[in-house]
Design a protein around this motif. Structure first.
Motif, PDB file in Angstrom:
ATOM      1  N   ALA A  52      -1.205  -0.197   4.705  1.00 42.38           N
ATOM      2  CA  ALA A  52      -2.625  -0.429   4.397  1.00 42.38           C
ATOM      3  C   ALA A  52      -3.440  -0.085   5.634  1.00 42.38           C
ATOM      4  CB  ALA A  52      -2.851  -1.870   3.965  1.00 42.38           C
TER       5      ALA A  52
ATOM      6  N   SER B 206      -4.688   5.106  -0.727  1.00 41.41           N
ATOM      7  CA  SER B 206      -5.760   4.462  -1.479  1.00 41.41           C
ATOM      8  C   SER B 206      -5.311   3.306  -2.361  1.00 41.41           C
ATOM      9  CB  SER B 206      -6.465   5.501  -2.364  1.00 41.41           C
ATOM     10  OG  SER B 206      -5.540   6.086  -3.279  1.00 41.41           O
TER      11      SER B 206
ATOM     12  N   ASN C 182      -5.309  -1.211   0.368  1.00 42.14           N
ATOM     13  CA  ASN C 182      -6.308  -0.253   0.848  1.00 42.14           C
ATOM     14  C   ASN C 182      -7.582  -0.307   0.003  1.00 42.14           C
ATOM     15  OD1 ASN C 182      -4.848   1.341   3.031  1.00 42.14           O
ATOM     16  ND2 ASN C 182      -3.384   1.483   1.346  1.00 42.14           N
ATOM     17  N   GLN C 183      -7.456  -0.742  -1.245  1.00 42.48           N
ATOM     18  CA  GLN C 183      -8.625  -0.840  -2.118  1.00 42.48           C
ATOM     19  C   GLN C 183      -9.610  -1.913  -1.653  1.00 42.48           C
ATOM     20  OE1 GLN C 183      -7.222  -0.071  -6.540  1.00 42.48           O
ATOM     21  NE2 GLN C 183      -5.677  -1.298  -5.506  1.00 42.48           N
TER      22      GLN C 183
ATOM     23  N   LYS D 222      -0.231   3.946   2.163  1.00 39.72           N
ATOM     24  CA  LYS D 222      -0.806   4.628   3.325  1.00 39.72           C
ATOM     25  C   LYS D 222      -2.056   5.424   2.963  1.00 39.72           C
ATOM     26  CE  LYS D 222       3.502   5.101   5.947  1.00 39.72           C
ATOM     27  NZ  LYS D 222       4.376   6.020   6.714  1.00 39.72           N
TER      28      LYS D 222
ATOM     29  N   GLN E 142      -7.580  -0.330  10.368  1.00 33.85           N
ATOM     30  CA  GLN E 142      -8.692   0.279  11.086  1.00 33.85           C
ATOM     31  C   GLN E 142      -9.902  -0.649  11.129  1.00 33.85           C
ATOM     32  OE1 GLN E 142      -8.815   3.216  12.904  1.00 33.85           O
ATOM     33  NE2 GLN E 142      -6.607   2.940  12.620  1.00 33.85           N
TER      34      GLN E 142
ATOM     35  N   SER F 267      -6.160   1.395   6.126  1.00 30.89           N
ATOM     36  CA  SER F 267      -7.616   1.213   6.037  1.00 30.89           C
ATOM     37  C   SER F 267      -8.026  -0.174   6.515  1.00 30.89           C
ATOM     38  CB  SER F 267      -8.087   1.440   4.603  1.00 30.89           C
ATOM     39  OG  SER F 267      -7.753   2.737   4.149  1.00 30.89           O
ATOM     40  N   ILE F 268      -7.207  -1.176   6.191  1.00 32.53           N
ATOM     41  CA  ILE F 268      -7.502  -2.531   6.652  1.00 32.53           C
ATOM     42  C   ILE F 268      -7.217  -2.640   8.152  1.00 32.53           C
ATOM     43  CG2 ILE F 268      -6.776  -4.947   6.466  1.00 32.53           C
ATOM     44  CD1 ILE F 268      -6.507  -4.597   3.509  1.00 32.53           C
TER      45      ILE F 268
ATOM     46  N   TRP G 272       1.338  -4.010   8.374  1.00 31.15           N
ATOM     47  CA  TRP G 272       0.035  -3.414   8.073  1.00 31.15           C
ATOM     48  C   TRP G 272       0.097  -1.913   7.841  1.00 31.15           C
ATOM     49  CZ3 TRP G 272      -4.946  -6.020   9.307  1.00 31.15           C
ATOM     50  CH2 TRP G 272      -4.789  -7.377   9.666  1.00 31.15           C
TER      51      TRP G 272
ATOM     52  N   ALA H 226     -10.334  -2.548   1.524  1.00 24.56           N
ATOM     53  CA  ALA H 226     -10.845  -2.240   2.866  1.00 24.56           C
ATOM     54  C   ALA H 226     -12.310  -1.825   2.803  1.00 24.56           C
ATOM     55  CB  ALA H 226      -9.999  -1.148   3.499  1.00 24.56           C
TER      56      ALA H 226
ATOM     57  N   GLY I 299       0.809  -1.203   0.000  1.00 21.46           N
ATOM     58  CA  GLY I 299       0.000   0.000   0.000  1.00 21.46           C
ATOM     59  C   GLY I 299       0.843   1.254   0.000  1.00 21.46           C
TER      60      GLY I 299
END
Length: 524
Positions: free
Chosen positions: A89, A66, A70-71, A64, A94, A91-92, A86, A73, A62
């Motif tokens: 990425a 998009s 992250n796509q 950090k 979180q 978004s994952i 992690w 998530a 990723g």
């Protein structure tokens, strides 16, 4: 052999069934098949399928923001994630912390080796890596977030020695990336910054009866690729997807850098970085390299990345720098190109690099730290509302012959000034990093010291050594008051040595290190 079928990214996404386990290629910011993950996310947005996927990755891919993983998530698309690193990425991460997915954080090197174990039909990976950390099931078992209750890791006794057992699992789909493919599906990776786990992932999925899809830039004729350049043989590949330049950046930081692959070399002197906290730490770290004769060094992500740049500035090359991506030699890149190196001597697959690391091949490891406590334990994996993941940190910190943690003494708004070799704290950081007890046990200092591993902490204002389970203040920067700037800015129990030395004044000056400096004398 029938030519491999070339399909679109949308067709590739349509092949992914509900409730399957998928693995993706890439290392951090390098080599991810964005066209494929983008299409998978688009399919789910349009149809709510596929759903409830299990995602397995070693070094999470990723930027950090998009791109990369992250796509994926999106609530409902993922059910479970088993991953090493992690931070790229978030978004994952979180989703895991909110309890929207089941999540397990395992050491990156273990997952890299797990792909090989699955490919070979083995029951899993047996390793001492992770013992006495949050990975150990007697602590947290690597579980992340409120939705995760399943215990996957177990402690076993082998020949009187404790090991952790990480179980294999079927993997049904692989999204991978290469540079070129011939019509038989043989994949070369000559334009990729590293090779990641691509071969092992392809073998694992193939031997599980799954589907292997590879994104490539170019399709070439049969027998036109050098067989010694093939990283994924066509017998493991089911489908090919042709990418476009905007979906095939070499790293998320650079479209193309030929010095990462050996197609060209750069001997140009680098422009010196402005003096800052990370440069100060990197300069002091060079002294530790000077203790060795041509040491093999690992540089972690974050502040340690600056050591490579500063070493280049100072024309220091009496060492071999390595990165867990598989790169040996050269100058490791920073930021969104981390995992690549300019002018590398060799590039291995990731699992082979971790074979070397786990076996004790690193002389000196420079690693970052988010928190350190009174006993020298370190947290880099989870603090506040952020899940970084442990990445290769545990493999490296539990195996290297000597470990040096590098970072600022405080964080969050720290501002420094420099005057005549003196360090001035213009604004103190808001976050205390040296505390009574770490939130997450990424590094167990007692376990490290039980194998006689020397431990050092280098910051911009102080150097501390771990001795008999206590942090000892060994050096202080010129201009720093021990009581005001160190003890009052820490809740950890720091012991002040009887004789505290000054850190070398030359590392705080706006010029190259002095040729009379002891580092240079030792290098010569």
């Amino acid at each position: 052999m029938e030519p491999k079928r070339v399909i679109t990214a949308s067709q590739a996404a349509a092949l992914v069934p509900d409730n399957c386990t998928i693995t993706t290629g890439g290392f951090g910011s390098c080599g991810h098949p964005d066209l494929l993950t983008e299409a998978l996310a688009a399919r789910f947005a349009a149809t709510a399928q596929p759903s409830d996927l299990t995602l397995v990755f070693a070094a999470g891919q990723g930027d950090k923001a998009s791109r990369g993983l992250n796509q994926l998530a999106v609530k409902g698309l993922l059910k479970k994630v088993i991953g090493g690193y992690w931070a790229l990425a978030p978004s994952i991460g979180q989703m895991a912390l909110r309890g929207e997915i089941q999540a397990h954080n395992w050491p990156q090197g273990v997952i890299s080796h797990l792909f090989r174990a699955i490919a070979g039909g083995k029951s899993g990976v047996l390793s001492g890596i992770g013992l006495h950390t949050f990975i150990d099931p007697r602590q947290e078992g690597g579980k992340v977030g409120p939705a995760t209750t399943e215990e996957l890791i177990s402690v076993v006794n082998v020949g009187g020695r404790e090991e952790l057992f990480y179980p294999s699992m079927p993997i049904n789909v692989a999204f991978l990336r290469g540079s070129r493919a011939d019509v038989d599906g043989n994949i070369s990776m000559e334009d990729e910054a590293n090779f990641q786990d691509s071969l092992a992932q392809a073998q694992a999925v193939h031997n599980c009866g799954g589907i292997v899809i590879v994104q490539v830039m170019e399709l070439v004729d049969r027998n036109s690729l050098d067989p010694q350049a093939i990283r994924i043989p066509g017998i493991f590949v089911d489908y090919l997807v042709l990418s476009t330049p905007d979906t095939h950046w070499q790293t998320y930081g650079e479209v193309r850098n030929n010095t990462y692959t050996g197609r060209s070399r750069s001997d140009t002197a680098v422009t010196p970085l402005p003096l800052c906290a990370k440069k100060i730490v990197a300069r002091r770290a060079l002294y530790e390299i000077a203790r060795y004769n041509a040491p093999i060094v690992n540089l972690g992500i974050g502040t340690p990345e600056f050591i490579a740049r500063v070493a280049s500035e100072e024309r220091c090359s009496a060492h071999v720098l390595t990165v867990e991506s598989g790169v040996i030699g050269g100058t490791p890149a920073r930021g969104l190109s981390f995992g690549a190196s300019s002018n590398p001597q060799a590039i291995l697959d990731q699992a082979s690099q971790f074979d070397f690391y786990d076996g004790g091949g690193i002389d000196l490891a420079f690693l970052g730290f988010g928190q350190a406590d009174s006993r020298g334990n370190v947290n880099i994996s989870r603090f506040g509302g952020r899940l970084n993941g442990v990445g290769g940190f545990i493999n490296i910190s539990q195996s290297a012959k000597r470990v040096v943690f590098c970072g600022t003494f405080t964080a969050g708004g720290l501002e420094l000034g420099f005057e005549a070799g003196q360090l001035i704290i213009e604004r103190e950081g808001d976050i205390t990093k040296f505390i009574q007890a770490v939130e997450h046990m990424s590094f167990n200092a007692a376990h490290a010291q039980s194998r006689n591993c020397p431990i050092l902490f280098i910051t911009e204002r102080a150097v501390l050594v771990l001795k008999d389970g206590r942090l000892i203040l060994k050096e202080v920067a010129p201009g720093i008051d021990i009581e005001r700037d160190i003890l009052a800015r820490s809740t950890a129990d720091i012991i002040v040595a009887d004789h505290v030395e000054l850190m070398p004044a030359s590392i705080f000056l706006h010029r190259p290190l002095s040729v009379t400096d002891k580092y240079w004398r030792s290098r010569d």
